[in-house]
Design an enzyme around this catalytic site. Structure first.
Site, PDB file in Angstrom:
ATOM      1  N   HIS A  74      -2.736 -23.606  27.661  1.00 38.92           N
ATOM      2  CA  HIS A  74      -2.431 -23.553  26.235  1.00 38.92           C
ATOM      3  C   HIS A  74      -1.050 -24.153  25.960  1.00 38.92           C
ATOM      4  CE1 HIS A  74      -5.527 -20.393  26.555  1.00 38.92           C
ATOM      5  NE2 HIS A  74      -5.825 -20.722  25.317  1.00 38.92           N
TER       6      HIS A  74
ATOM      7  N   ARG B  45     -12.631 -10.741  19.327  1.00 38.07           N
ATOM      8  CA  ARG B  45     -12.313 -11.444  18.080  1.00 38.07           C
ATOM      9  C   ARG B  45     -12.595 -10.620  16.826  1.00 38.07           C
ATOM     10  NH1 ARG B  45      -8.907 -15.037  20.017  1.00 38.07           N
ATOM     11  NH2 ARG B  45      -9.794 -16.137  21.815  1.00 38.07           N
TER      12      ARG B  45
ATOM     13  N   ARG C 102      -9.196 -12.053  33.152  1.00 37.21           N
ATOM     14  CA  ARG C 102     -10.350 -12.682  32.515  1.00 37.21           C
ATOM     15  C   ARG C 102     -11.397 -13.112  33.541  1.00 37.21           C
ATOM     16  NH1 ARG C 102      -7.604 -17.493  29.440  1.00 37.21           N
ATOM     17  NH2 ARG C 102      -9.713 -17.858  28.657  1.00 37.21           N
TER      18      ARG C 102
ATOM     19  N   LYS D  77     -16.841 -21.344  31.818  1.00 39.12           N
ATOM     20  CA  LYS D  77     -15.558 -22.044  31.729  1.00 39.12           C
ATOM     21  C   LYS D  77     -14.625 -21.583  32.854  1.00 39.12           C
ATOM     22  CE  LYS D  77     -13.859 -18.821  28.182  1.00 39.12           C
ATOM     23  NZ  LYS D  77     -13.542 -18.663  26.748  1.00 39.12           N
ATOM     24  N   HIS D  78     -13.631 -22.402  33.208  1.00 40.03           N
ATOM     25  CA  HIS D  78     -13.182 -23.672  32.655  1.00 40.03           C
ATOM     26  C   HIS D  78     -13.322 -24.705  33.775  1.00 40.03           C
ATOM     27  CE1 HIS D  78     -10.925 -20.400  30.703  1.00 40.03           C
ATOM     28  NE2 HIS D  78     -10.944 -21.135  29.603  1.00 40.03           N
TER      29      HIS D  78
ATOM     30  N   ASP E  23     -15.621 -16.989  20.800  1.00 39.36           N
ATOM     31  CA  ASP E  23     -14.837 -16.899  22.025  1.00 39.36           C
ATOM     32  C   ASP E  23     -14.780 -15.414  22.387  1.00 39.36           C
ATOM     33  OD1 ASP E  23     -13.321 -17.613  24.156  1.00 39.36           O
ATOM     34  OD2 ASP E  23     -11.490 -18.017  23.034  1.00 39.36           O
TER      35      ASP E  23
ATOM     36  N   ASP F 207     -12.540 -27.725  26.255  1.00 42.33           N
ATOM     37  CA  ASP F 207     -11.713 -26.608  25.829  1.00 42.33           C
ATOM     38  C   ASP F 207     -11.050 -27.043  24.524  1.00 42.33           C
ATOM     39  OD1 ASP F 207     -10.410 -24.175  25.810  1.00 42.33           O
ATOM     40  OD2 ASP F 207      -9.536 -24.395  27.796  1.00 42.33           O
TER      41      ASP F 207
END
Length: 588
Positions: free
Chosen positions: A253, A150, A210, A240-241, A142, A326
């Site tokens: 989320h 990450r 983002r 995405k998304h 990701d 997702d």
């Protein structure tokens, strides 16, 4: 739908502003909400980057043969498990290796998504996972703005909203290729990027910076260019998304957002970047947990809606690559009754990402197969599809991450040069009412850093071009009267804003009596809206959009006229700036 013309990219052609860069006064400004003024060319879809190879195009016959040979050795349960890619937030220790072995050896999942970690930790876990796997694993990342999202200690690239200001598709192709190289070095075959959401809601709590911006054509152009570079480098891009998470004030989320766009808006705005990227060869798409009544009146989340996942994405838009959900552990995917992995499979998903309990979810999918709810031939078809993509990603053989000098291979002067060139294209001058910019040579300049130390890269770079006196402000240490007196004596004042805390507005107000100041923002631009009252009186405003060392240096270079400044605001900031705002400043 009939998209006869798509915003796209011909290989190697940089997208430039439609404004002529020479002969502009310091007051020149572009304000627009349309594609033309921010430099987007519409190019016939048949001309889209034919020299770039998508992962989907790699040896389809060899992929089919290998997939069939592997399928012959897999039980029904093993075929089901190939469709699962769990997220593992683990470290390379006994506990982490135990969790890894459970997923890879016992459950025999098809791939893994690691959480945050280090370079060595990632390499050790990936090597261990591939050694243990009976079928090579699809290792996913990701990494929307690079490995650094990450993996600590890896190069930091600008955020997507910053790249939206550049409008430079050729650099996005380079960026995609470099990300592919870095992923390959790390043993990663899939990157869950780019974000193709059109961020049309400034209050969006989850997309925001983002996204490349709120102009669908811009998002489609830059997203497609990134996809081409990534895929050409042998790594799967996953846009995405779908069908678009940009116009919501709810974080999926935490809950299930509703996208209330009508069909026309969905086709002309939300779908457009996905259509562009599909045309450019993107081989993966992630479906979001989004309620979209115009596409499915039942209110079923897109990730579990056959109308959206199959009929719209695969049938209407013609996407035949891998369809990822997702993360299924997210609150937006929660529900009552039927297992959400079963629902997502029935909707048309190929890969079930980050489920809440992979072991139980594999059992639930198997139970649905055994009961006849899920057809065995559909399991076989999607497992074969997954295996064919593994082959195309080089997973017909087990890869191994070479750990010696790995950190240095991920960095190096070529990477620094790319990030520097990207940063130069991003810097945006929003205002220059007093024709302050660029600051000329021979002046004494006060550099005030709000929320950063005196010795930061912006201040140090300014010192290359002028006699500089540095000052710093933080929440608990405002400027003293003595410091303000010194600042007022300087010929110019360059103020770097590195924090978006509530106290920053007061720090800016303390400089309100100084007219020869330029304010440079190194923060998420959406946070500037909260400072709109104090910004209304600022004579000169520069935006860097993000706080990485390269952008600090480029901002200083722009303030002192050492680079061409051509950035454009890619989003609307109510009370601060409109999409397309920017003033060109040409280097001296």
């Amino acid at each position: 739908m009939n998209y006869t013309r798509l915003t796209a990219l011909i290989a190697g052609v940089a997208v430039v502003s439609s404004l002529t860069l020479s002969g502009m006064s310091c007051h020149s400004k572009t304000v627009s909400d349309g594609a033309d003024s921010i430099g987007i060319d519409e190019i016939d879809s048949t001309a889209v980057a034919e020299q770039y190879m998508s992962v989907s195009d790699i040896d389809p016959e060899g992929a089919a043969r290998w997939a069939d040979s592997v399928m012959n050795g897999l039980s029904v349960r093993q075929r089901v498990a190939q469709l699962f890619v769990p997220r593992l937030d683990i470290f390379p220790n006994a506990a982490g290796f135990g969790q890894l072995k459970n997923m890879v050896v016992k459950e025999q999942v098809g791939g893994i998504l690691l959480g945050k970690g280090s370079i060595d930790g990632y390499a050790e876990l990936i090597n261990k996972a591939q050694e243990e796997a009976s079928v090579p694993l699809m290792i996913t990342l990701d990494g929307e703005w690079g490995l650094a999202m990450r993996v600590a200690g890896t190069p930091k690239f600008p955020s997507n909203v910053a790249l939206g200001a550049s409008r430079d598709a050729s650099l996005m192709v380079e960026y995609g290729r470099e990300m592919a190289r870095q992923c390959r070095e790390m043993g990663i075959q899939v990157n869950f990027a780019p974000v193709l959401d059109v961020n049309s809601n400034p209050s969006n709590p989850v997309i925001g910076y983002r996204s490349f911006g709120e102009d669908a054509s811009l998002v489609g152009l830059l997203g497609s260019a990134y996809c081409m570079g990534l895929e050409d480098g042998g790594v799967m891009s996953v846009g995405k998304h779908f069908p678009g998470h940009g116009d919501t004030s709810v974080d999926s989320h935490k809950a299930l957002p509703t996208i209330s766009h009508d069909i026309t808006t969905l086709q002309n705005v939300d779908f457009l970047p996905f259509v562009n990227a599909i045309s450019s060869g993107m081989s993966g798409i992630m479906v979001g947990h989004l309620k979209v009544p115009a596409l499915d009146a039942s209110g079923t989340p897109a990730s579990m809606s056959k109308d959206i996942t199959t009929r719209w994405l695969q049938d209407s838009l013609g996407f035949d690559g891998l369809v990822f959900t997702d993360a299924l552990a997210m609150k937006g995917a929660a529900g009552t009754g039927e297992n959400n992995c079963v629902r997502a499979f029935l909707a048309g998903a190929d890969v079930l990402l980050g489920s809440l309990n992979p072991s139980a979810d594999i059992r639930a999918l198997m139970a649905a197969v055994e009961s006849g709810k899920i057809r065995r031939d559909e399991v076989d078809r999607r497992c074969r599809k997954m295996l064919e993509y593994k082959y195309r990603l080089g997973l017909n053989k087990k890869p191994h991450v070479e750990r010696d000098s790995l950190a240095s291979r991920l960095s190096g002067p070529e990477v620094a040069d790319l990030i520097s060139r990207m940063s130069d294209r991003i810097i945006t001058v929003l205002r220059d009412d007093s024709c302050m910019l660029p600051i000329g040579s021979g002046k004494k300049v006060a550099v005030v850093s709000i929320g950063a130390s005196k010795g930061n890269e912006f201040a140090e770079r300014c010192a290359n071009y002028a006699e500089v006196e540095t000052f710093t402000v933080n929440k608990n240490a405002p400027l003293t009267l003595a410091a303000l007196a010194k600042i007022k004596k300087c010929d110019a004042v360059a103020v770097g804003v590195f924090s978006n805390g509530a106290w920053v507005s007061q720090a800016l107000k303390s400089l309100g009596g100084i007219n020869n100041r330029v304010i440079v923002f190194f923060i998420n631009p959406f946070k500037m809206v909260g400072m709109k009252d104090v910004l209304s009186g600022m004579p000169a405003i520069v935006v860097a959009y993000d706080d990485i060392p390269a952008l600090r240096k480029s901002a200083a270079d722009g303030v002192f006229g050492k680079i061409d400044v051509t950035g454009r605001m890619p989003v609307n900031l109510p009370g601060v700036a409109k999409t397309g705002d920017g003033i060109d400043k040409i280097s001296q």
